[in-house]
Design a protein around this motif. Sequence first.
Motif, mmCIF file in Angstrom:
data_model
loop_
_atom_site.group_PDB
_atom_site.id
_atom_site.type_symbol
_atom_site.label_atom_id
_atom_site.label_comp_id
_atom_site.label_asym_id
_atom_site.label_seq_id
_atom_site.Cartn_x
_atom_site.Cartn_y
_atom_site.Cartn_z
ATOM 1 N N GLU A 7 29.355 -0.012 44.657
ATOM 2 C CA GLU A 7 29.547 -1.382 45.160
ATOM 3 C C GLU A 7 28.924 -2.397 44.209
ATOM 4 O O GLU A 7 29.523 -3.431 43.899
ATOM 5 C CB GLU A 7 28.915 -1.540 46.545
ATOM 6 C CG GLU A 7 29.653 -0.872 47.667
ATOM 7 C CD GLU A 7 28.996 -1.197 48.999
ATOM 8 O OE1 GLU A 7 29.061 -2.367 49.419
ATOM 9 O OE2 GLU A 7 28.411 -0.283 49.598
ATOM 10 N N LEU A 8 27.710 -2.109 43.770
ATOM 11 C CA LEU A 8 26.985 -3.015 42.880
ATOM 12 C C LEU A 8 27.708 -3.187 41.546
ATOM 13 O O LEU A 8 27.864 -4.302 41.060
ATOM 14 C CB LEU A 8 25.569 -2.486 42.656
ATOM 15 C CG LEU A 8 24.688 -3.275 41.700
ATOM 16 C CD1 LEU A 8 24.416 -4.673 42.249
ATOM 17 C CD2 LEU A 8 23.383 -2.530 41.464
ATOM 18 N N ALA A 9 28.169 -2.099 40.965
ATOM 19 C CA ALA A 9 28.822 -2.152 39.654
ATOM 20 C C ALA A 9 30.078 -3.016 39.698
ATOM 21 O O ALA A 9 30.292 -3.859 38.820
ATOM 22 C CB ALA A 9 29.164 -0.744 39.179
ATOM 23 N N ALA A 10 30.892 -2.817 40.701
ATOM 24 C CA ALA A 10 32.136 -3.587 40.815
ATOM 25 C C ALA A 10 31.858 -5.075 40.978
ATOM 26 O O ALA A 10 32.497 -5.916 40.335
ATOM 27 C CB ALA A 10 32.962 -3.072 41.985
ATOM 28 N N ARG A 11 30.904 -5.413 41.824
ATOM 29 C CA ARG A 11 30.595 -6.830 42.047
ATOM 30 C C ARG A 11 29.960 -7.468 40.813
ATOM 31 O O ARG A 11 30.258 -8.603 40.456
ATOM 32 C CB ARG A 11 29.718 -6.980 43.272
ATOM 33 C CG ARG A 11 30.520 -6.854 44.560
ATOM 34 C CD ARG A 11 29.637 -6.887 45.793
ATOM 35 N NE ARG A 11 30.406 -6.912 47.013
ATOM 36 C CZ ARG A 11 31.035 -5.869 47.546
ATOM 37 N NH1 ARG A 11 30.998 -4.698 46.924
ATOM 38 N NH2 ARG A 11 31.704 -5.978 48.673
ATOM 39 N N LEU B 127 30.284 -11.070 36.186
ATOM 40 C CA LEU B 127 30.026 -11.230 34.755
ATOM 41 C C LEU B 127 31.318 -11.325 33.937
ATOM 42 O O LEU B 127 31.272 -11.448 32.717
ATOM 43 C CB LEU B 127 29.169 -10.062 34.247
ATOM 44 C CG LEU B 127 27.747 -10.014 34.802
ATOM 45 C CD1 LEU B 127 27.098 -8.676 34.489
ATOM 46 C CD2 LEU B 127 26.923 -11.167 34.264
ATOM 47 N N LYS B 128 32.452 -11.240 34.630
ATOM 48 C CA LYS B 128 33.763 -11.324 33.974
ATOM 49 C C LYS B 128 33.903 -10.273 32.874
ATOM 50 O O LYS B 128 34.259 -10.557 31.726
ATOM 51 C CB LYS B 128 34.017 -12.723 33.407
ATOM 52 C CG LYS B 128 33.900 -13.826 34.435
ATOM 53 C CD LYS B 128 34.914 -13.667 35.543
ATOM 54 C CE LYS B 128 34.806 -14.814 36.542
ATOM 55 N NZ LYS B 128 34.939 -14.399 37.916
ATOM 56 N N THR B 129 33.607 -9.041 33.232
ATOM 57 C CA THR B 129 33.702 -7.930 32.299
ATOM 58 C C THR B 129 34.340 -6.740 32.995
ATOM 59 O O THR B 129 34.680 -6.816 34.177
ATOM 60 C CB THR B 129 32.309 -7.573 31.727
ATOM 61 O OG1 THR B 129 32.475 -6.666 30.639
ATOM 62 C CG2 THR B 129 31.393 -6.972 32.774
ATOM 63 N N GLY B 130 34.506 -5.657 32.283
ATOM 64 C CA GLY B 130 35.122 -4.467 32.856
ATOM 65 C C GLY B 130 34.102 -3.499 33.410
ATOM 66 O O GLY B 130 32.911 -3.553 33.083
ATOM 67 N N CYS B 131 34.596 -2.600 34.245
ATOM 68 C CA CYS B 131 33.753 -1.573 34.843
ATOM 69 C C CYS B 131 34.538 -0.271 34.890
ATOM 70 O O CYS B 131 35.636 -0.232 35.441
ATOM 71 C CB CYS B 131 33.336 -1.987 36.256
ATOM 72 S SG CYS B 131 32.350 -0.758 37.116
ATOM 73 N N CYS B 132 34.007 0.764 34.299
ATOM 74 C CA CYS B 132 34.633 2.087 34.320
ATOM 75 C C CYS B 132 33.793 2.975 35.233
ATOM 76 O O CYS B 132 32.595 3.141 35.004
ATOM 77 C CB CYS B 132 34.692 2.661 32.908
ATOM 78 S SG CYS B 132 35.465 4.269 32.840
ATOM 79 N N THR B 133 34.425 3.522 36.264
ATOM 80 C CA THR B 133 33.690 4.309 37.256
ATOM 81 C C THR B 133 33.822 5.808 37.022
ATOM 82 O O THR B 133 34.782 6.268 36.416
ATOM 83 C CB THR B 133 34.180 3.983 38.677
ATOM 84 O OG1 THR B 133 35.570 4.294 38.764
ATOM 85 C CG2 THR B 133 33.940 2.529 39.030
ATOM 86 N N GLU B 134 32.807 6.530 37.524
ATOM 87 C CA GLU B 134 32.805 7.996 37.535
ATOM 88 C C GLU B 134 33.031 8.593 36.144
ATOM 89 O O GLU B 134 33.835 9.502 35.959
ATOM 90 C CB GLU B 134 33.866 8.510 38.510
ATOM 91 C CG GLU B 134 33.737 7.979 39.921
ATOM 92 C CD GLU B 134 32.621 8.630 40.726
ATOM 93 O OE1 GLU B 134 32.163 9.734 40.378
ATOM 94 O OE2 GLU B 134 32.215 8.025 41.733
ATOM 95 N N CYS B 135 32.299 8.111 35.160
ATOM 96 C CA CYS B 135 32.455 8.584 33.784
ATOM 97 C C CYS B 135 31.825 9.965 33.606
ATOM 98 O O CYS B 135 30.782 10.267 34.168
ATOM 99 C CB CYS B 135 31.815 7.605 32.817
ATOM 100 S SG CYS B 135 32.594 5.988 32.889
ATOM 101 N N SER B 136 32.471 10.794 32.800
ATOM 102 C CA SER B 136 31.995 12.158 32.599
ATOM 103 C C SER B 136 31.555 12.433 31.160
ATOM 104 O O SER B 136 30.930 13.453 30.892
ATOM 105 C CB SER B 136 33.084 13.157 32.989
ATOM 106 O OG SER B 136 34.251 12.937 32.216
ATOM 107 N N LYS B 137 31.882 11.537 30.237
ATOM 108 C CA LYS B 137 31.526 11.733 28.840
ATOM 109 C C LYS B 137 31.441 10.370 28.159
ATOM 110 O O LYS B 137 32.224 9.477 28.463
ATOM 111 C CB LYS B 137 32.587 12.592 28.154
ATOM 112 C CG LYS B 137 32.301 12.926 26.719
ATOM 113 C CD LYS B 137 33.411 13.782 26.145
ATOM 114 C CE LYS B 137 33.214 13.929 24.649
ATOM 115 N NZ LYS B 137 34.371 14.556 24.025
ATOM 116 N N PHE B 138 30.476 10.246 27.251
ATOM 117 C CA PHE B 138 30.289 9.001 26.501
ATOM 118 C C PHE B 138 30.127 9.294 25.024
ATOM 119 O O PHE B 138 29.583 10.324 24.640
ATOM 120 C CB PHE B 138 29.010 8.278 26.944
ATOM 121 C CG PHE B 138 29.085 7.666 28.289
ATOM 122 C CD1 PHE B 138 29.687 6.442 28.471
ATOM 123 C CD2 PHE B 138 28.546 8.308 29.377
ATOM 124 C CE1 PHE B 138 29.755 5.869 29.714
ATOM 125 C CE2 PHE B 138 28.612 7.738 30.626
ATOM 126 C CZ PHE B 138 29.215 6.518 30.799
#
Length: 167
Positions: free
Chosen positions: A104-108, A113-124
């Motif tokens: 919830e926090l990440a999406a809001r 902040l007018k930026t993107g959000c990628c959820t449930e990431c498994s590799k960086f």
Amino acid sequence: MTTPEKHEGVWVFSESPAVARELLSKGRELSGKLGTHLAAVAIGDDVSETSKERIAFGADKVYAVQDQSLKTFQVHPYSDALTEMAQTYKPDVVLIGATRSGLELAARAAERLKTGCCTECSKFDVDPEKKCVVADRLILGGNITETLIIRSKPQIFTLPKGVFQPL
């Protein structure tokens, strides 16, 4: 503390100590590849113990918001706190635990902040030319891996518990 002109730093936030340790571990790796600092975010009514713990587990610094009204997680006040800190100190990357509250926090925060959000990431990984994080996540029931780059700053990602090993 002066306000930076450019985005720098990898921030981590989770209300769960176990998830925060995992995020700090992955954040340390990313901050090393990006050549920047690793910071933890602590939000609550008493953040002194949380701050000490985050430093002990590898954060270079802690950005903290302490207020009696933040005793329990409420998405709007926590989003206000995180957004205000991000607008002031301009992190490059924000890693948030993919808990119910964290999602919830990440999406809001991303929307504010007018930026993107990628959820449930498994590799960086880090694209060395663009100096940005490249993330993979599983989609369609885990049958396909999707690779994403968020071109705006800060890049916000959520990470599920148990994907990365803590320090």
